[in-house]
Design an enzyme around this catalytic site. Structure first.
Site, mmCIF file in Angstrom:
data_model
loop_
_atom_site.group_PDB
_atom_site.id
_atom_site.type_symbol
_atom_site.label_atom_id
_atom_site.label_comp_id
_atom_site.label_asym_id
_atom_site.label_seq_id
_atom_site.Cartn_x
_atom_site.Cartn_y
_atom_site.Cartn_z
ATOM 1 N N ARG A 169 0.774 -1.296 0.132
ATOM 2 C CA ARG A 169 0.042 -0.107 -0.003
ATOM 3 C C ARG A 169 0.870 1.154 0.095
ATOM 4 O O ARG A 169 0.532 2.159 0.587
ATOM 5 C CB ARG A 169 -0.941 -0.081 1.147
ATOM 6 C CG ARG A 169 -1.950 -1.212 1.287
ATOM 7 C CD ARG A 169 -2.763 -1.227 -0.016
ATOM 8 N NE ARG A 169 -3.746 -2.636 0.137
ATOM 9 C CZ ARG A 169 -3.273 -3.675 -0.574
ATOM 10 N NH1 ARG A 169 -2.287 -3.604 -1.013
ATOM 11 N NH2 ARG A 169 -4.123 -4.612 -0.382
ATOM 12 N N SER A 246 -10.904 0.658 3.135
ATOM 13 C CA SER A 246 -10.330 0.244 4.478
ATOM 14 C C SER A 246 -9.572 1.631 4.856
ATOM 15 O O SER A 246 -8.720 1.952 4.180
ATOM 16 C CB SER A 246 -9.398 -0.821 3.884
ATOM 17 O OG SER A 246 -10.096 -1.972 3.671
ATOM 18 N N GLU A 356 -4.918 4.564 6.054
ATOM 19 C CA GLU A 356 -4.508 4.346 4.555
ATOM 20 C C GLU A 356 -5.054 5.475 3.609
ATOM 21 O O GLU A 356 -4.017 5.829 2.875
ATOM 22 C CB GLU A 356 -5.468 3.113 4.175
ATOM 23 C CG GLU A 356 -5.049 2.634 2.460
ATOM 24 C CD GLU A 356 -5.559 1.337 2.213
ATOM 25 O OE1 GLU A 356 -5.702 1.326 0.919
ATOM 26 O OE2 GLU A 356 -5.660 0.516 2.973
#
Length: 364
Positions: A169, A246, A356
């Site tokens: 990520r 998320s 995130e």
């Protein structure tokens, strides 16, 4: 452009999937690469702060908004071709192309490769920045190259995946403003077959063993079905999808620290409870482990729908990793819940979760 002292009046909330955030001074919509380059360079010459917005699926904007100009990347070119370097088919897409629209276009054209990433909201240009991944596939697995604007020189150039520092990520394009992604290119499978189905839940859904390949269209429909069941496919009528996806990344625990962390988790949940862990290899350190952020959140006492029906911000009723706006929330309320969840996981397990999404003019 407007005077830098002009009041903020251009609403940003409807440009994000959370539908949260205050105004910007101005919003400029760019329909092609030339417009993107000229607009950004002009704003930079004026020392005007710039907020780039694609699909708005990874942005948390403060209630105070953004003291500058929001540039919406709305370019929409999609082209298929064969790379001279390998003969393989690839697709080139402008940064503003909706990601799932791009995935659908590749499958409809008879190609595979992107199907496991179906249903992810946002724009194509954001995917390499975050090294987006789902159901066993990451952008890093299929990325051919990225075209970037160097804001310091005004030049455009194509960058190979090896230059991007792609990781879980993340990439070296993340949390920096000097490079802007204006186009992306991905390798495709010519025979309409999917990437290897590595994620067990998806393999079970399509009826194969992990590692097998299937028809890309069938894999896409299976992924969309799984994502809908978790509230992860955008639906204006479903508040569970009013989110940034998320909210926390799955934490990675260094190999030396893993035994103590797992011991603390066992003390909380019981020795007989299986803790989902995933090995993360490294050449020069003991193998680290990745834990499930959603699992930790639930075991720390935050269930789906927390904190309750009347709350303007809640964990999704379908997926504890999504923090959702129930229609009347503020960014401040969203961040309050994020802090509560983060701190609760630290108190329970000594593990710190990290957000995130990109936080604009706000922080945890």
């Amino acid at each position: 452009m407007t005077d830098t002292q002009a009041p903020l009046s251009a609403p940003l909330a409807e440009l994000t999937t959370l539908r949260l955030g205050g105004p910007a001074r101005e919003i400029v919509r760019c329909e092609d690469t030339r417009g993107i380059v000229e607009t950004i360079m002009e704003l930079d010459e004026q020392s005007e702060p710039v907020l780039l917005i694609g699909g708005g699926s990874n942005l948390v904007i403060s209630d105070d908004g953004f003291d500058g100009t929001a540039v919406v990347l709305a370019s929409g070119r999609v082209e298929f071709g064969s790379g001279r370097e390998s003969g393989r088919t690839h697709v080139v897409a402008d940064a503003g192309v909706g990601w799932d629209e791009l995935v659908a276009a590749t499958v409809d054209a008879g190609y595979g490769g992107l199907e496991c990433l179906s249903g992810i909201p946002g724009a194509a240009g954001a995917t390499p920045v975050q090294n987006v991944g789902a159901y066993g596939v990451e952008v890093a697995d299929v990325l051919r190259s990225v075209q970037v604007l160097d804001r310091r020189s005004g030049n455009l150039r194509w960058v190979a995946p090896g230059e991007l520092g792609l990781g879980y990520r993340t990439s070296n394009l993340k949390h920096r403003n000097d490079f802007v992604v204006v186009a992306v290119s991905f390798w495709l499978n010519d025979d309409r077959t999917s990437q290897p189905i590595r994620y067990r839940e998806l393999a079970t859904r399509v009826g194969v063993e992990p590692g097998d390949r299937v028809d890309a269209a069938g894999a896409r429909e299976a992924v969309l079905g799984l994502r809908r069941g978790k509230g992860m496919v955008l639906d204006a009528d479903d508040f569970d999808t009013w989110s940034a996806g998320s909210f926390f990344t799955n934490p990675i625990i260094a190999g030396d620290d893993a035994p103590a962390v797992l011991e603390r988790i066992a003390a909380r949940v019981g020795d007989d409870v299986a803790v989902p862990t995933y090995p993360v290899s490294s050449d020069d350190t003991p193998t680290s482990i990745k834990l499930s952020a959603g699992w930790l959140i639930e075991r720390a006492g935050f269930g789906r729908g927390y904190p309750g029906l009347d709350a303007p911000v809640r964990l999704s009723t379908k997926h504890t990793l999504a923090l959702t706006n129930r229609g009347s929330a503020t960014t401040a309320q969203l961040l309050d819940l994020a802090r509560e969840v983060r701190d609760g996981v630290v108190d329970a397990f000594g593990v710190t979760l990290h957000p995130e999404p990109v936080l604009v003019n706000c922080s945890l």
